[in-house]
Design an enzyme around this catalytic site. Sequence first.
Site, PDB file in Angstrom:
ATOM      1  N   GLU A  22       0.835  -1.123  -0.028  1.00  0.00           N
ATOM      2  CA  GLU A  22       0.035   0.160  -0.172  1.00  0.00           C
ATOM      3  C   GLU A  22       0.949   1.238  -0.292  1.00  0.00           C
ATOM      4  OE1 GLU A  22      -2.299   0.881   3.415  1.00  0.00           O
ATOM      5  OE2 GLU A  22      -3.606   2.358   2.496  1.00  0.00           O
ATOM      6  N   ARG A  54       6.094 -13.177   8.381  1.00  0.00           N
ATOM      7  CA  ARG A  54       6.735 -11.792   8.291  1.00  0.00           C
ATOM      8  C   ARG A  54       8.213 -11.738   9.004  1.00  0.00           C
ATOM      9  NH1 ARG A  54       2.712  -7.859   9.431  1.00  0.00           N
ATOM     10  NH2 ARG A  54       3.869  -6.689   7.843  1.00  0.00           N
ATOM     11  N   LYS A  60       5.254   0.122  10.419  1.00  0.00           N
ATOM     12  CA  LYS A  60       5.245   1.170   9.576  1.00  0.00           C
ATOM     13  C   LYS A  60       4.813   2.342  10.431  1.00  0.00           C
ATOM     14  CE  LYS A  60       4.084   0.276   4.481  1.00  0.00           C
ATOM     15  NZ  LYS A  60       2.888   0.215   3.681  1.00  0.00           N
TER      16      LYS A  60
END
Length: 550
Positions: A37, A263, A273
């Site tokens: 994104e 991850r 983030k």
Amino acid sequence: MNLPEATNFIEQFINEDLASGKYESRGNEICVRFPPEPNGYLHIGHVKALCINFAVKEKYDGKINLRMDDTNPAKEDYEYVNSIIEAIKWLGFEYDNLFFASDYYDKLYEIAEKYIADGNAYVCDLSAEEITATRGTLTEAGKESPYRNRSVEENLKLFREMRAGKYPDGAKVLRAKIDMSSPNLNMRDPVIYRIAHVPHYRQGDKWCIYPMYDFAHPVSDALEGITHSLCSLEFENHRPLYDWVIEKAGFAQPVPRQIEFARLNITNMLMSKRYLKKLVDEGFVSGWDDPRMPTLVGLKNRGVPPMALRKFCADVGVAKNYGVVNIAQLDECIRDELNVSAERAMAVTDPVKLTVTNYEGEEELDFEINPTDGSGKTRAVKFTGSVFIDRSDFALEPPPKFKRLFKGGYVRLKAAYIVRCDDVKVGADGRVEEIFCTYFPETRSGSTVKSDIKAKGVIQWVDCKYGVDAEFKSFKPLLTDELYPDQDYAERLNKDSVSVAYGKVEPYAANSAEGKSFQLMRTGYYKVCPPENGMARLSEIVSLKDNFNK
RNA sequence: UGGGGUGUCGCCAAGCGGUAAGGCACGGGAUUUUGAUUCCCGCAUUCGUAGGUUCAAAUCCUGCCACCCCAGCCA
């Protein structure tokens, strides 16, 4: 190519699918995608996803799309899409197509109307709070919305009005009609469209309703002909919904299959983030490209070679276990890369003067640029017999196994001569102020003359006349005690994260192009920064292993 | 307490019924004009745990334990 070999379980799934003949109609071409994104900068965690996807593409000689998953106009911007593209390029990856989920808005809308027509979606007037309240709990089923059984006609009319801008944000949503009593919360009539009177960075004011991830993502995958949609573990619970969305949209087989993997987590590295953005927004770092940041621009700015990151991901592998990789493994990959690519240079970060009392004049010596690349290339280093050495290379009282200089001891000045320490000038405070040595001409570096004079150690030096004043900056990693600290994290992260030392460096390194990396012997790998008021500046990329001080 | 996942060396991680790969870290040694690099050697009789099936299990079955994810109109 530095691609992870351990895509094992992912490959197993793909092989199964291939063996089943599922993709014969498409020439058995495997297609994957990397779907960030554009709401922030890529960081080292994304490199893992990138490596896995590109490894699959490579392995199956397939295709890979870079897709901006831009369905939330409130957070996205071109600044981020550009940074993402650049970061991927920097890593050396080449994707086949660049797509934007926002380009599918028309198609998405069409499918939403189909859902309504098929009785698979309805417009719900419940507020966000009410939807939450009626969703049920982990152990109790949810309650069906009173709007759940509106007619197709009414739903269609309402949905079109939503699109036309008739309703304010939050007034209505489009929900998938699935099962309010599903043990999987994601299946309890999830919202698939919300109203947001927010301009989109690419679509402008065209839309005031936007699709949700759970709807847009599977459809985007299907539209692009993705065969395997790789994502992280937290989406496992979404897989049934992923499949539902595609099925009800009526896509023809073969449809994409979602496969999840763990991850990347690294000790002492903040990878969220949200927190990274906070560090930037609140000014704890200079920006997304601050050398302390785990972002790709940050790492690049620090001087980390992109291939080191790829090797790291390949070494770490892929699995479904939650794990935290020790940062030592990353550092080792960085060193491994730099070891063969970085030139060597001498520098002292805590200078003490050493005078060779029996030396006169000056000369040029040959200094090997990089002893590990096999080239044997040398460059000239000027020597005047008056040099600075590092304070740690001399000991008033040498500890056991000390291989460097002490009174009465011998040591080689790297690329120059063996010297013997005859005398030391010690200040009133007990600090060494100057060291006096005798050199032995026959021990000149490279000399074929036989000499009985031996030195146990070799130390580096910077000539007093030619050396350049230098600033050495080191970045400590952005430390965290836990992965996601609750508060005070920024202060703690920032505390003492930069340290500076002043000393001397060879003019060769001082005058090198900005960005060039050097191994300052026995210290670490450093990157050349632009000089400031006549002072050379170098910043640390990663420190060298040091078996003595350990 | 519902559902979905995961548990193999200090940290990652192979393994898919035939008797525990590899990397990082660590320890030891050799070479070295960087105590770097390189190079050897060592490093899980044991796979969360308790049972069971089998000639044979980390791999199959059962129970238990631990940890992670899910109740955004974020992705």
